[in-house]
Design a protein around this motif. Structure first.
Motif, PDB file in Angstrom:
ATOM      1  N   GLU A   1     -14.318 -10.337  61.922  1.00  0.00           N
ATOM      2  CA  GLU A   1     -13.081 -10.897  61.374  1.00  0.00           C
ATOM      3  C   GLU A   1     -11.910  -9.954  61.620  1.00  0.00           C
ATOM      4  OE1 GLU A   1     -13.803 -11.780  57.297  1.00  0.00           O
ATOM      5  OE2 GLU A   1     -15.234 -13.359  57.760  1.00  0.00           O
ATOM      6  N   GLN A   2     -12.145  -8.659  61.484  1.00  0.00           N
ATOM      7  CA  GLN A   2     -11.095  -7.671  61.717  1.00  0.00           C
ATOM      8  C   GLN A   2     -10.662  -7.692  63.184  1.00  0.00           C
ATOM      9  OE1 GLN A   2     -12.161  -3.643  60.843  1.00  0.00           O
ATOM     10  NE2 GLN A   2     -10.050  -2.940  60.860  1.00  0.00           N
TER      11      GLN A   2
ATOM     12  N   ARG B   1      -8.604 -10.784  63.747  1.00  0.00           N
ATOM     13  CA  ARG B   1      -7.293 -10.627  63.138  1.00  0.00           C
ATOM     14  C   ARG B   1      -6.407  -9.728  63.998  1.00  0.00           C
ATOM     15  NH1 ARG B   1      -8.178  -7.908  58.305  1.00  0.00           N
ATOM     16  NH2 ARG B   1      -9.563  -9.601  57.791  1.00  0.00           N
TER      17      ARG B   1
ATOM     18  N   ASP C   1      -2.979 -10.697  65.787  1.00  0.00           N
ATOM     19  CA  ASP C   1      -1.763  -9.906  65.582  1.00  0.00           C
ATOM     20  C   ASP C   1      -1.156  -9.488  66.916  1.00  0.00           C
ATOM     21  OD1 ASP C   1      -2.118 -10.112  62.862  1.00  0.00           O
ATOM     22  OD2 ASP C   1      -2.934  -8.083  62.629  1.00  0.00           O
TER      23      ASP C   1
END
Length: 58
Positions: free
Chosen positions: A6-7, A10, A14
């Protein structure tokens, strides 16, 4: 393991958002340069990417 995935997703999102914003800013800058180089009065129309940005911020 799921948290790391998930990081990564993300951070990829970004990065895409930053690149898209930089591309829009570059396009607006180039359009402004082109407008300043042509003869005649400057445009006063609220259309194009600047108008889209104003709607997005509201």
């Amino acid at each position: 393991m799921k948290g790391r995935k998930e990081q990564q997703d993300r951070s990829a999102d970004d990065r895409k958002a930053r690149l898209a914003e930089a591309l829009r800013a570059n396009l607006m800058k180039r359009k402004a340069q082109a407008r300043s180089r042509r003869a005649g009065a400057a445009d006063a129309r609220p259309d194009g990417l600047a108008a889209a940005r104003e709607q997005k911020e509201d």
